[in-house]
Design a protein around this motif. Structure first.
Motif, PDB file in Angstrom:
ATOM      1  N   ALA A 177       0.860  -1.177   0.000  1.00 21.16           N
ATOM      2  CA  ALA A 177       0.000   0.000   0.000  1.00 21.16           C
ATOM      3  C   ALA A 177       0.896   1.227   0.000  1.00 21.16           C
ATOM      4  O   ALA A 177       1.857   1.303   0.773  1.00 21.16           O
ATOM      5  N   LEU A 178       0.593   2.157  -0.888  1.00 21.74           N
ATOM      6  CA  LEU A 178       1.375   3.383  -1.001  1.00 21.74           C
ATOM      7  C   LEU A 178       0.432   4.567  -0.992  1.00 21.74           C
ATOM      8  O   LEU A 178      -0.695   4.493  -1.479  1.00 21.74           O
ATOM      9  N   VAL A 179       0.913   5.676  -0.436  1.00 19.71           N
ATOM     10  CA  VAL A 179       0.168   6.922  -0.507  1.00 19.71           C
ATOM     11  C   VAL A 179       1.128   8.001  -0.980  1.00 19.71           C
ATOM     12  O   VAL A 179       2.271   8.078  -0.537  1.00 19.71           O
ATOM     13  N   LEU A 180       0.671   8.808  -1.926  1.00 14.49           N
ATOM     14  CA  LEU A 180       1.490   9.864  -2.516  1.00 14.49           C
ATOM     15  C   LEU A 180       1.100  11.182  -1.871  1.00 14.49           C
ATOM     16  O   LEU A 180      -0.040  11.629  -1.972  1.00 14.49           O
ATOM     17  N   LEU A 181       2.049  11.814  -1.189  1.00 21.31           N
ATOM     18  CA  LEU A 181       1.820  13.067  -0.485  1.00 21.31           C
ATOM     19  C   LEU A 181       2.566  14.187  -1.197  1.00 21.31           C
ATOM     20  O   LEU A 181       3.783  14.119  -1.376  1.00 21.31           O
ATOM     21  N   HIS A 182       1.850  15.211  -1.621  1.00 23.79           N
ATOM     22  CA  HIS A 182       2.469  16.324  -2.347  1.00 23.79           C
ATOM     23  C   HIS A 182       2.944  17.387  -1.365  1.00 23.79           C
ATOM     24  O   HIS A 182       2.199  17.843  -0.508  1.00 23.79           O
ATOM     25  N   PHE A 183       4.211  17.739  -1.507  1.00 24.83           N
ATOM     26  CA  PHE A 183       4.861  18.636  -0.562  1.00 24.83           C
ATOM     27  C   PHE A 183       5.779  19.579  -1.322  1.00 24.83           C
ATOM     28  O   PHE A 183       6.559  19.131  -2.169  1.00 24.83           O
TER      29      PHE A 183
END
Length: 219
Positions: free
Chosen positions: A179-185
């Motif tokens: 499971a992956l989550v892409l967080l924009h920073f």
């Protein structure tokens, strides 16, 4: 967010893991960690200061581990970031082995691996990368507008099917890896390479004797 509980009846400690050389540690490392801590509702972030990155072997300007660890501890002060050389103490060389050892050693914690989006292109070069992805949830930090799954690398093709919605990031403890989550920073412009270029002997300012920093205790 539904917090998971340990079998003893105590809540699990939600812990992010950020590995790297920290050669040296800089404000970008700190900013990413604090951002991830908030986005994922973490209790702590551990910086795993690598004794030697297998993908960076032969790098001539790699400072000694004690100096890199000291710089990380200085940068982590007054936060819920804990800089540690636990990989050196565990004797692990590859991330997949480090994760397995930490899960065994700390059953009261739930870990999530934090890494930059630029790592996706070379993730297939990591030892047993599919086993790693199956053993821990991964949070990928990307700059706004950056799409890290466009490249046709083996890891990108395989991992993209497991991406979860960023809006559900704080529910990561309910996901079953992979499971992956892409967080924009929006990234901090600091660069370890630029810092080394400006001060090639930066590590002389750091030593475990002169920093006056208390060594964090790990059970």
């Amino acid at each position: 967010m539904a917090r998971p509980w340990h079998g003893t009846g105590a809540p699990l400690i939600l812990t992010g893991l950020l590995g790297g050389s920290f050669n040296p540690a800089h404000t970008g490392h700190r900013a990413i960690s604090l951002f991830a801590m908030d986005a994922l509702a973490l209790d702590e972030v551990w910086w795993l200061v690598s004794p030697g990155n297998p993908l960076k072997s032969g790098v001539e300007d790699m400072a000694p581990l004690p100096a890199r660890l000291a710089s990380a501890r200085a940068m982590a002060r007054r936060s819920r970031i804990r800089a540690t050389n636990i990989e050196a103490r565990l004797g692990t060389r590859y991330t997949v082995d480090t994760i397995a050892a930490l899960v065994r050693r700390y059953p009261n914690r739930r870990f999530i691996w934090i890494m930059g989006a630029d790592n996706i292109a070379q993730f297939h070069r990591w030892r047993d990368w599919r086993r790693l992805a199956r053993s821990v949830t991964i949070a990928i930090i990307a700059r706004p507008g950056y799409e890290c799954f466009t490249a046709a690398s083996p890891a990108s093709v395989w991992l993209r099917r497991f991406v979860r919605r960023a809006g559900s990031a704080q529910h990561w403890t309910q996901w079953r890896p992979p499971a992956l989550v892409l967080l924009h920073f929006r990234p901090d412009p600091s660069s370890a390479t630029a810092l080394r270029r400006a001060d090639p002997i930066w590590y002389r300012r750091f030593s475990t004797q002169s920093t006056g920093l208390r060594t964090p205790r790990f059970p």
